[in-house]
Design a protein around this motif. Structure first.
Motif, PDB file in Angstrom:
ATOM      1  N   VAL A   1       0.514  -1.179  -0.700  1.00 11.96           N
ATOM      2  CA  VAL A   1       0.316   0.121   0.034  1.00 11.96           C
ATOM      3  C   VAL A   1       1.305   1.579  -0.353  1.00 11.96           C
ATOM      4  CG1 VAL A   1      -1.349   1.678   0.973  1.00 11.96           C
ATOM      5  CG2 VAL A   1      -2.130  -1.090   0.852  1.00 11.96           C
ATOM      6  N   LEU A   2       1.570   1.391   1.294  1.00 14.27           N
ATOM      7  CA  LEU A   2       2.760   2.036   0.850  1.00 14.27           C
ATOM      8  C   LEU A   2       3.753   2.864  -0.754  1.00 14.27           C
ATOM      9  CD1 LEU A   2       5.012   4.209   2.219  1.00 14.27           C
ATOM     10  CD2 LEU A   2       6.457   1.988   2.375  1.00 14.27           C
ATOM     11  N   LEU A   3       4.111   1.904  -1.235  1.00 14.82           N
ATOM     12  CA  LEU A   3       4.856   1.578  -2.652  1.00 14.82           C
ATOM     13  C   LEU A   3       3.953   1.997  -3.355  1.00 14.82           C
ATOM     14  CD1 LEU A   3       7.936   0.217  -0.886  1.00 14.82           C
ATOM     15  CD2 LEU A   3       7.229   2.008  -0.809  1.00 14.82           C
ATOM     16  N   TYR A   4       2.737   0.858  -3.884  1.00 19.51           N
ATOM     17  CA  TYR A   4       2.188   0.822  -5.348  1.00 19.51           C
ATOM     18  C   TYR A   4       1.365   2.299  -5.949  1.00 19.51           C
ATOM     19  CZ  TYR A   4      -2.809   0.410  -4.456  1.00 19.51           C
ATOM     20  OH  TYR A   4      -4.034   0.481  -3.797  1.00 19.51           O
ATOM     21  N   THR A   5       1.689   2.292  -6.766  1.00 16.40           N
ATOM     22  CA  THR A   5       0.505   3.123  -7.512  1.00 16.40           C
ATOM     23  C   THR A   5      -0.305   4.023  -6.998  1.00 16.40           C
ATOM     24  OG1 THR A   5       1.102   1.801  -9.694  1.00 16.40           O
ATOM     25  CG2 THR A   5      -0.205   3.854 -10.397  1.00 16.40           C
ATOM     26  N   PRO A   6      -0.307   5.474  -6.846  1.00 15.45           N
ATOM     27  CA  PRO A   6      -0.488   6.188  -6.418  1.00 15.45           C
ATOM     28  C   PRO A   6      -2.150   6.859  -6.561  1.00 15.45           C
ATOM     29  CG  PRO A   6       0.425   7.445  -7.503  1.00 15.45           C
ATOM     30  CD  PRO A   6       1.336   5.929  -7.991  1.00 15.45           C
ATOM     31  N   CYS A   7      -3.019   6.787  -6.614  1.00 12.83           N
ATOM     32  CA  CYS A   7      -4.026   7.367  -7.068  1.00 12.83           C
ATOM     33  C   CYS A   7      -4.127   7.910  -8.554  1.00 12.83           C
ATOM     34  CB  CYS A   7      -5.340   7.790  -5.894  1.00 12.83           C
ATOM     35  SG  CYS A   7      -4.574  10.115  -5.629  1.00 12.83           S
ATOM     36  N   VAL A   8      -5.696   7.741  -8.862  1.00 17.92           N
ATOM     37  CA  VAL A   8      -5.855   8.842  -9.825  1.00 17.92           C
ATOM     38  C   VAL A   8      -5.403  10.399 -10.439  1.00 17.92           C
ATOM     39  CG1 VAL A   8      -7.432   7.055 -10.611  1.00 17.92           C
ATOM     40  CG2 VAL A   8      -8.152   8.912  -9.562  1.00 17.92           C
ATOM     41  N   ALA A   9      -5.649  10.988  -9.410  1.00 19.38           N
ATOM     42  CA  ALA A   9      -5.368  12.186  -9.227  1.00 19.38           C
ATOM     43  C   ALA A   9      -4.106  12.412  -9.248  1.00 19.38           C
ATOM     44  CB  ALA A   9      -5.930  12.672  -7.390  1.00 19.38           C
ATOM     45  N   VAL A  10      -3.670  11.506  -8.436  1.00 24.10           N
ATOM     46  CA  VAL A  10      -1.747  11.718  -8.678  1.00 24.10           C
ATOM     47  C   VAL A  10      -1.523  11.786  -9.731  1.00 24.10           C
ATOM     48  CG1 VAL A  10       0.274  11.312  -7.321  1.00 24.10           C
ATOM     49  CG2 VAL A  10      -1.564  11.362  -6.536  1.00 24.10           C
ATOM     50  N   ILE A  11      -1.685   9.901 -10.891  1.00 24.21           N
ATOM     51  CA  ILE A  11      -1.628   9.807 -12.478  1.00 24.21           C
ATOM     52  C   ILE A  11      -2.147  10.883 -12.558  1.00 24.21           C
ATOM     53  CG2 ILE A  11      -1.921   8.163 -14.262  1.00 24.21           C
ATOM     54  CD1 ILE A  11      -2.608   6.386 -11.665  1.00 24.21           C
ATOM     55  N   ALA A  12      -2.772  11.866 -12.991  1.00 21.26           N
ATOM     56  CA  ALA A  12      -3.430  12.792 -13.695  1.00 21.26           C
ATOM     57  C   ALA A  12      -2.077  14.192 -13.330  1.00 21.26           C
ATOM     58  CB  ALA A  12      -4.608  12.831 -13.601  1.00 21.26           C
ATOM     59  N   ALA A  13      -2.105  13.983 -12.170  1.00 20.93           N
ATOM     60  CA  ALA A  13      -1.161  15.301 -11.650  1.00 20.93           C
ATOM     61  C   ALA A  13       0.631  15.101 -12.610  1.00 20.93           C
ATOM     62  CB  ALA A  13      -1.367  15.740 -10.662  1.00 20.93           C
ATOM     63  N   PHE A  14       0.657  13.699 -12.656  1.00 20.57           N
ATOM     64  CA  PHE A  14       2.090  13.725 -13.161  1.00 20.57           C
ATOM     65  C   PHE A  14       1.577  14.107 -14.909  1.00 20.57           C
ATOM     66  CE2 PHE A  14       5.507  12.051 -13.614  1.00 20.57           C
ATOM     67  CZ  PHE A  14       6.125  11.999 -12.870  1.00 20.57           C
ATOM     68  N   LYS A  15       0.772  13.972 -15.408  1.00 17.00           N
ATOM     69  CA  LYS A  15       0.898  13.397 -16.659  1.00 17.00           C
ATOM     70  C   LYS A  15      -0.126  15.202 -17.302  1.00 17.00           C
ATOM     71  CE  LYS A  15      -2.290  12.093 -20.799  1.00 17.00           C
ATOM     72  NZ  LYS A  15      -2.610  13.341 -21.117  1.00 17.00           N
TER      73      LYS A  15
ATOM     74  N   GLU B   1       1.929  17.670 -15.559  1.00 19.21           N
ATOM     75  CA  GLU B   1       3.010  18.234 -15.640  1.00 19.21           C
ATOM     76  C   GLU B   1       4.060  17.901 -16.003  1.00 19.21           C
ATOM     77  OE1 GLU B   1       3.617  20.264 -12.774  1.00 19.21           O
ATOM     78  OE2 GLU B   1       2.022  20.875 -13.080  1.00 19.21           O
ATOM     79  N   TYR B   2       4.436  16.043 -16.415  1.00 21.65           N
ATOM     80  CA  TYR B   2       5.424  15.559 -17.162  1.00 21.65           C
ATOM     81  C   TYR B   2       4.610  15.326 -18.523  1.00 21.65           C
ATOM     82  CZ  TYR B   2       7.327  17.423 -12.806  1.00 21.65           C
ATOM     83  OH  TYR B   2       7.952  18.569 -11.929  1.00 21.65           O
ATOM     84  N   GLY B   3       3.849  15.095 -18.649  1.00 16.58           N
ATOM     85  CA  GLY B   3       3.625  14.319 -19.313  1.00 16.58           C
ATOM     86  C   GLY B   3       3.314  12.538 -19.936  1.00 16.58           C
ATOM     87  N   THR B   4       2.820  12.163 -20.850  1.00 15.77           N
ATOM     88  CA  THR B   4       2.387  10.513 -21.066  1.00 15.77           C
ATOM     89  C   THR B   4       3.483   9.986 -20.423  1.00 15.77           C
ATOM     90  OG1 THR B   4       0.524  11.229 -22.150  1.00 15.77           O
ATOM     91  CG2 THR B   4       0.959   8.819 -22.148  1.00 15.77           C
ATOM     92  N   LYS B   5       4.601  10.071 -21.162  1.00 20.32           N
ATOM     93  CA  LYS B   5       5.822   8.738 -21.105  1.00 20.32           C
ATOM     94  C   LYS B   5       6.207   9.044 -19.725  1.00 20.32           C
ATOM     95  CE  LYS B   5      10.279   7.953 -23.182  1.00 20.32           C
ATOM     96  NZ  LYS B   5      11.201   8.466 -24.199  1.00 20.32           N
ATOM     97  N   MET B   6       5.917   9.891 -19.418  1.00 14.65           N
ATOM     98  CA  MET B   6       7.088  10.099 -17.223  1.00 14.65           C
ATOM     99  C   MET B   6       6.051   9.259 -16.606  1.00 14.65           C
ATOM    100  SD  MET B   6      10.117  11.111 -17.222  1.00 14.65           S
ATOM    101  CE  MET B   6      10.067  11.756 -15.346  1.00 14.65           C
ATOM    102  N   MET B   7       4.375   9.767 -16.776  1.00 12.29           N
ATOM    103  CA  MET B   7       3.251   9.493 -16.336  1.00 12.29           C
ATOM    104  C   MET B   7       3.470   7.687 -16.052  1.00 12.29           C
ATOM    105  SD  MET B   7       0.004   7.679 -16.998  1.00 12.29           S
ATOM    106  CE  MET B   7      -0.437   8.395 -18.149  1.00 12.29           C
ATOM    107  N   LEU B   8       3.889   7.280 -17.638  1.00  7.50           N
ATOM    108  CA  LEU B   8       3.628   5.626 -17.642  1.00  7.50           C
ATOM    109  C   LEU B   8       4.600   5.229 -16.632  1.00  7.50           C
ATOM    110  CD1 LEU B   8       2.683   5.362 -20.980  1.00  7.50           C
ATOM    111  CD2 LEU B   8       1.289   5.067 -19.170  1.00  7.50           C
ATOM    112  N   PHE B   9       6.086   5.900 -16.964  1.00  3.03           N
ATOM    113  CA  PHE B   9       6.857   5.171 -16.473  1.00  3.03           C
ATOM    114  C   PHE B   9       6.712   5.116 -14.602  1.00  3.03           C
ATOM    115  CE2 PHE B   9      11.413   6.307 -14.103  1.00  3.03           C
ATOM    116  CZ  PHE B   9      12.008   5.299 -13.999  1.00  3.03           C
ATOM    117  N   SER B  10       6.562   6.618 -14.219  1.00  2.00           N
ATOM    118  CA  SER B  10       5.978   6.523 -13.213  1.00  2.00           C
ATOM    119  C   SER B  10       5.008   4.782 -12.345  1.00  2.00           C
ATOM    120  CB  SER B  10       5.393   7.489 -12.472  1.00  2.00           C
ATOM    121  OG  SER B  10       5.097   7.804 -11.100  1.00  2.00           O
ATOM    122  N   VAL B  11       3.991   5.234 -12.532  1.00  2.00           N
ATOM    123  CA  VAL B  11       2.904   4.670 -12.650  1.00  2.00           C
ATOM    124  C   VAL B  11       4.236   3.106 -12.634  1.00  2.00           C
ATOM    125  CG1 VAL B  11       0.888   2.906 -13.245  1.00  2.00           C
ATOM    126  CG2 VAL B  11       0.670   5.616 -13.546  1.00  2.00           C
TER     127      VAL B  11
END
Length: 585
Positions: A536-550, A552-562
Motif C-alpha cells: 500500500v505504501l509503495l504501489y501506484t498512487p491514486c488517479v488524482a496523482v497520476i493525472a497531476a503527473f501527466k 506536469e510531465y507528460g504521458t511518457k513520464m506518467m507511465l514510467f512513474s506508474v
C-alpha cells in the motif's frame, strides 16, 4: 479597493493576511501555475497575498506570478511587509516594487525579533529616508494592527507616496544605498546571540540533528496514535458513528432488503470505516502544522540536504517530500519550483513514495488488529521505509537516467517562534475539510459501486463469492500470492485503492460483510499484514496523482512513474514477506 501583500518569505505575510481577513478568505492556484493564491476581504477591501519572494527578477514561478500581478494594474495599493531584523535584504524588494508606481505602505514587522538581536529601527527616520509611510507591527500578537487598518481605510487622504528610493540599475549600488538608509534608521546595542541561534547549536549539531529529527517524528506518531488520536477516534466511533449508524438503520426498517443492505453494508460501512479515523488524521495534521509554524521544518530541509546530495538533489527537493506526507498531488506540483528539469523530474518521481495521509486509515486498521500496543512503531516504520526506499531509488536514478551536475542549496532559516494557534487550527481544519469532502463524494460513490459489484453478477443478485467483484479479484489474486495476501478480497481492495487509498479500508469493510476484524484476522498473518502495508505504501498512487503527473510531465513520464512504482511495491513486499516468514514463524 484591492491591496497586495508583498514581502520576502517568512516575514509574517500570512499572519497579517489572517489578521486582516479573518474567515473571509479562500485559497487557490494562480492561473497557469501551481503557486498558491490567497485572497480575502477586510470590509470592502480585497486583500491579495502574493507569494513570498526576494526580488522581482522573473527567476522563479513565485517571482513571475508577483511581477505579472503588479504589472496587471489590479492592485490599488501595496502593503510591503518588511522584517525589522533583516532590513537591508527586505528593502531590496521594496526598491524594485517602486517601478510600478503603485502607492505603498511599509509594515515594519517582527520588531520584537529585532529587539532580541539588539536592533532598534526608528520608523520615523526610516519613513523620512524612504519617502514611504512606515508602520511598526508585531503581526504575531496583533500589536499596532489598528493603525494599519486606519491607514488602509483612509489611504486616499492620509497616505503620501513620494518614494526617495528607486528601482536601481545595479544590485551592488542598490545594496550600498540601502545599507546607508538602514544605518541611519537603526541603532545597535551589544550583539547578543539570539534564542534561535542558541537552539540551532543543538538542533543543527551534526551528532544530534538526525537522532533529534527521528525523536521529533516519533513524538508526533506517539501523540497521534497513543496519547491523543487513538482515544479520540475510539470516542468518536462510540458516541458519533455507531449511534448515527443505528439511527439510520432504524429509519430504514420498513424498506426493502437490498436497499437496507446498500445503505448499511455499502454506504455506512464504507464511509464510516474511513470517517472514524478523522480524529487521528486531525491530530497528525495539527502536529505537523505546529512544526511548520515553529520554524523547525526549514531545519529539517537543511538537515536532509546531506542525504539529498547522495541522490544528486539539493535539500530544497526535500520540500516536495515533506509535502508528500500530506498529499502527493501538491508534492508533484511543488516540484515545479526547483531550479533544474532534472531536479523537478527526480523529485516528482520520488514524492509519491512518501506516505500520504490517505494511506493512514489503512495503516491504522491493520496495525490495530495485528500489532496492538505497537501501532505508532509500525506506522512510523512505514513512513521511514518510504524515505529509505526513495533514497535508494534516488541514487539509482542519479546514476542512470538523471546524470547531471548538482545545484547549490540556499535556504533561509526563520527564527523559532511560538506557533500561532489560530493559524495552526485553521490549517488543520482546512485539511480536515478536504478529507471530509473526499469521504462525502469519492468514497461515498465508490462504496456504492463496490457494494453493487460485490452483490451482483450477470444473473442478478448473488452471493459475494460469485459476484462481479469476486470474479475480478480471483483473476488478480494469483499475482499477489507470493506476497502473502493472494485472496480476492485483498486484490479488489488494492484495485479500488487506485481511486483513493482510503477506499482500501471501505472496500475491505464491504467484502468482509461487517466482520472486518475477523475477516482480516483469518486472511492475514502479522507478516503478510505488514507486507500488505508495504505494498500500500509503495504501489501506484491514486488517479488524482497520476493525472497531476501527466499534466506536469507528460504521458511518457506518467507511465514510467506508474510502472516503476507497481514493480517496486511487488518486489519490496515479496522481500518483506518471504524474509519475515523465515524469521517469524
Amino acid at each position: 479597493m484591492e491591496i497586495a501583500l508583498l514581502g520576502n518569505p517568512n516575514v509574517g505575510k500570512t499572519t497579517l493576511f489572517n489578521l486582516l481577513t479573518g474567515s473571509r478568505q479562500y485559497v487557490g492556484n494562480w492561473p497557469g501555475v501551481t503557486v498558491e493564491k490567497k485572497e480575502g476581504y477586510h470590509n470592502d477591501i480585497k486583500v491579495v497575498d502574493l507569494p513570498g519572494i526576494y526580488a522581482l527578477d522573473t527567476y522563479s514561478n513565485e517571482e513571475k506570478v508577483s511581477k505579472s500581478y503588479l504589472e496587471s494594474g489590479k492592485a490599488d495599493f501595496i502593503v510591503n511587509i518588511v522584517d525589522a531584523s533583516n532590513l537591508v535584504r527586505n528593502l531590496y524588494l521594496t526598491s524594485q516594487a517602486t517601478r510600478y508606481g503603485i502607492p505603498m505602505i511599509i509594515v515594519l514587522n517582527m520588531t520584537d525579533v529585532a529587539d532580541t538581536k539588539g536592533l532598534k529601527t526608528d520608523p520615523h527616520v526610516l519613513q523620512e529616508e524612504l519617502g514611504i509611510k512606515v508602520i511598526p507591527l508585531v503581526a504575531s500578537s496583533g500589536k499596532n494592527i489598528n493603525e494599519l487598518i486606519v491607514s488602509l481605510m483612509n489611504m486616499d487622504t492620509e497616505t503620501a507616496y513620494h518614494p526617495k528610493i528607486k528601482d536601481f540599475e545595479s544590485e551592488e549600488e542598490a545594496y550600498k544605498k540601502l545599507e546607508e538608509i538602514a544605518e541611519k534608521a537603526t541603532t545597535r546595542s551589544e550583539i547578543r546571540k539570539s534564542i534561535s541561534e542558541k537552539i540551532d547549536t543543538v538542533v543543527l549539531n551534526p551528532l544530534i540533528a538526525y537522532p533529534l529529527f527521528l525523536a521529533v517524528l516519533f513524538l508526533v506518531f506517539k501523540l497521534t496514535f497513543s496519547w491523543i488520536g487513538d482515544p479520540l477516534s475510539g470516542a468518536f466511533e462510540d458516541y458519533v458513528i455507531v449511534p448515527l449508524s443505528d439511527f439510520i438503520t432504524s429509519l430504514l426498517s420498513g424498506s426493502s432488503g437490498w436497499f437496507r443492505s446498500l445503505v448499511s453494508d455499502g454506504i455506512i460501512a464504507g464511509v464510516g470505516s474511513v470517517i472514524v479515523f478523522l480524529p487521528v488524521i486531525m491530530v497528525m495534521f495539527f502536529s505537523i502544522s505546529l512544526l511548520e509554524e515553529s520554524g523547525y521544518m526549514a531545519r529539517a530541509a537543511l538537515i536532509m540536504d546531506r542525504l539529498m546530495r547522495k541522490m544528486g538533489l539539493s535539500g530544497k527537493a526535500f520540500i516536495p517530500m515533506i509535502i508528500g506526507f500530506g498529499c502527493s498531488v501538491p508534492a508533484i506540483m511543488s516540484a515545479r519550483t526547483l531550479e533544474t528539469e532534472k531536479d523537478r523530474r527526480t523529485a516528482a518521481l520520488l514524492a509519491p513514495l512518501m506516505s500520504c495521509n490517505a494511506r493512514l486509515p489503512v495503516y491504522l486498521l491493520f496495525a490495530g488488529i495485528f500489532f496492538k500496543g505497537h501501532e505508532e512503531i509500525v506506522v512510523m516504520s512505514l513512513y521511514i521505509l518510504g524515505v529509505v526506499i526513495a533514497f535508494l531509488i534516488g541514487i539509482l536514478f542519479k546514476n542512470t537516467i538523471f546524470r547531471k551536475d548538482e545545484e547549490p542549496f540556499i535556504i533561509e532559516l526563520p527564527d523559532y517562534h511560538v506557533p500561532n494557534l489560530k493559524s495552526v487550527f485553521s490549517s488543520t481544519w482546512d485539511k480536515a475539510k478536504g478529507f471530509l469532502k473526499k469521504a462525502g463524494t469519492l468514497i461515498f460513490s465508490l462504496s456504492v459501486i463496490v457494494w453493487f459489484l460485490s452483490n451482483f453478477n450477470l444473473n442478478g443478485m448473488s452471493e459475494m463469492q460469485d459476484s462481479f467483484l469476486a470474479s475480478a479479484g480471483k483473476v488478480i489474486a494469483p499475482l499477489l500470492k507470493p506476497l502473502g495476501f493472494g485472496n480476492w478480497q485483498s486484490a479488489v481492495a488494492l484495485t479500488a485503492g487506485l481511486m483513493a487509498k482510503e477506499v482500501v479500508v471501505s472496500t475491505l469493510e464491504i467484502v468482509f460483510t461487517g466482520n472486518l476484524q475477523g475477516g482480516l484476522a483469518a486472511a492475514f498473518t502479522p507478516v503478510s499484514a505488514y507486507a500488505f502495508l508495504v505494498f500500500v505504501l509503495l504501489y501506484t498512487p491514486c488517479v488524482a496523482v497520476i493525472a497531476a503527473f501527466k499534466k506536469e510531465y507528460g504521458t511518457k513520464m506518467m507511465l514510467f512513474s506508474v510502472s516503476y512504482q507497481m514493480v517496486l511495491a511487488w518486489v519490496v513486499s515479496f522481500i518483506f514477506y518471504n524474509v519475515g516468514s523465515l524469521i517469524w514463524r
